[in-house]
Design an enzyme around this catalytic site. Structure first.
Site, short mmCIF file in Angstrom:
data_model
loop_
_atom_site.label_atom_id
_atom_site.label_comp_id
_atom_site.label_asym_id
_atom_site.label_seq_id
_atom_site.Cartn_x
_atom_site.Cartn_y
_atom_site.Cartn_z
N ASP A 6 0.97 -1.31 -0.19
CA ASP A 6 -0.08 0.26 0.04
C ASP A 6 0.83 1.24 -0.13
O ASP A 6 2.12 1.23 0.51
CB ASP A 6 -0.78 -0.06 1.28
CG ASP A 6 -1.69 1.38 1.49
OD1 ASP A 6 -2.07 1.90 0.54
OD2 ASP A 6 -1.68 1.80 2.53
N ASP A 8 -0.52 5.16 0.65
CA ASP A 8 -0.69 6.41 1.65
C ASP A 8 -0.83 5.64 2.87
O ASP A 8 -1.61 4.76 3.07
CB ASP A 8 -2.20 6.88 1.10
CG ASP A 8 -2.13 7.59 0.22
OD1 ASP A 8 -1.05 8.51 -0.26
OD2 ASP A 8 -3.09 7.47 -0.66
N ASP A 213 -1.88 -0.54 5.96
CA ASP A 213 -2.42 0.07 6.97
C ASP A 213 -3.75 0.07 7.26
O ASP A 213 -4.41 0.59 8.27
CB ASP A 213 -1.90 1.54 7.36
CG ASP A 213 -2.21 2.54 6.44
OD1 ASP A 213 -2.56 2.15 4.94
OD2 ASP A 213 -2.84 3.77 6.65
#
Ligand code: 2M8
Ligand code: MG
Ligand code: MG
Length: 272
Positions: A6, A8, A213
């Site tokens: 991922d 961001d 996240d």
């Protein structure tokens, strides 16, 4: 080794999008011949510059939560669609963004609920919401296969709206700031597809590692052999059913580096 990550809140900081704490690991992975594959909610337009800056211009990428997959020539097979102008082959397994917007507005009207699509805000509003510079905010609005949105109503209304979306065959997930609506795609399906493509090309099952996240990373993390759940800066609960999961103490790119220290600290150079 394929490292699916991922961006961001993971490789990039949630607030200022900096990745410098992860840079030494990116170099080490490149030197060891590992392939780092961004798997993100960002658009293909946002990724074009970022992939160059991260020295990931020659690896595949997954944009818009699995709705757009980009393959460099080395990952192509003869029966793939032809490469487009950037020399990439693009696969779009979901629904197109314009039809998603139409369906969202129709369902929102039916339910008499306000829904704000990121693609329909102006650049300055996106900058204010995300901290992205104005030019990048414009690129984030260029959706091809997903619609990030803000919900101003209450939790019960949101759940009702989600059920209507899912009845309509849509997939709903959540990133650090926005809800995201796509066709029948998610990050995990894209990750499995790329791992299978690697196997078809090299007649060897790749070792896979995933880092993320947010709630939208759960399918990514469960699709990889080893997983890193990076501490969120967003405050959302994230539960990942995985036998080989490491949860970081740090968030963003420091957590990213911490996760690689954990899984690859001593073993990368001899094959990961
Ligand atoms: C949106 O994605 C993030 C992913 O966690 C979010 O939902 O908060 C996307 O629209 C992406 O295109 C954009 O770059 C990002 C900016 O924070 O927000
Ligand atoms: Mg994230
Ligand atoms: Mg993301």
């Amino acid at each position: 080794l394929l490292v699916f990550t991922d961006l961001d809140g993971s490789l990039l900081d949630h607030h200022d999008y900096d990745w410098s704490p992860a840079a030494p690991w990116l170099e080490r992975l490149a030197a060891a011949g590992a392939t780092v594959i961004p798997v993100t909610s960002k658009t293909r337009a946002e990724l074009a510059g970022l992939r160059r800056q991260l020295s990931l211009a020659d690896t595949p990428f997954v944009a818009e939560n699995g709705a757009v997959i980009g393959l460099p020539t080395t990952w192509r097979r003869p029966d793939d669609p032809p490469a487009d102008v950037d020399g990439l082959t693009l696969l779009t397994p979901g629904d197109d963004a314009a039809s998603l917007a139409d369906r969202l507005h129709r369902l929102a009207t039916e339910q008499r609920t306000p829904v704000r699509l990121l693609s329909e805000l102006d650049d300055a509003e996106v900058t204010e919401l995300t901290g992205l510079p104005l030019e990048e905010a414009a690129l984030a609005r260029r959706r091809e296969g997903s619609q990030p949105l803000l919900w101003d109503g209450d939790e019960t209304g949101w759940r009702r709206f989600c059920m209507a979306l899912e009845r309509d065959g849509l997939t709903v997930t959540r990133g650090g700031r926005f809800h995201h609506v796509m066709g029948r795609v998610d990050k995990g399906r894209a990750v499995r597809w790329l791992a299978e493509r690697f196997q078809a090309l090299h007649r060897m099952r790749p070792a896979t590692l995933g880092l993320g996240d947010g709630p939208n990373d759960i399918p990514l993390l469960t699709a990889t052999d080893r997983a890193v759940l990076i501490r969120g800066a967003h405050g959302l609960p994230v539960t990942v059913p995985h036998g080989a999961l490491y949860r970081t103490r740090h968030s963003g790119p420091r957590g990213w580096a911490e996760g690689l220290d954990h899984w690859l600290g001593n073993s990368l150079e001899d094959g990961g």
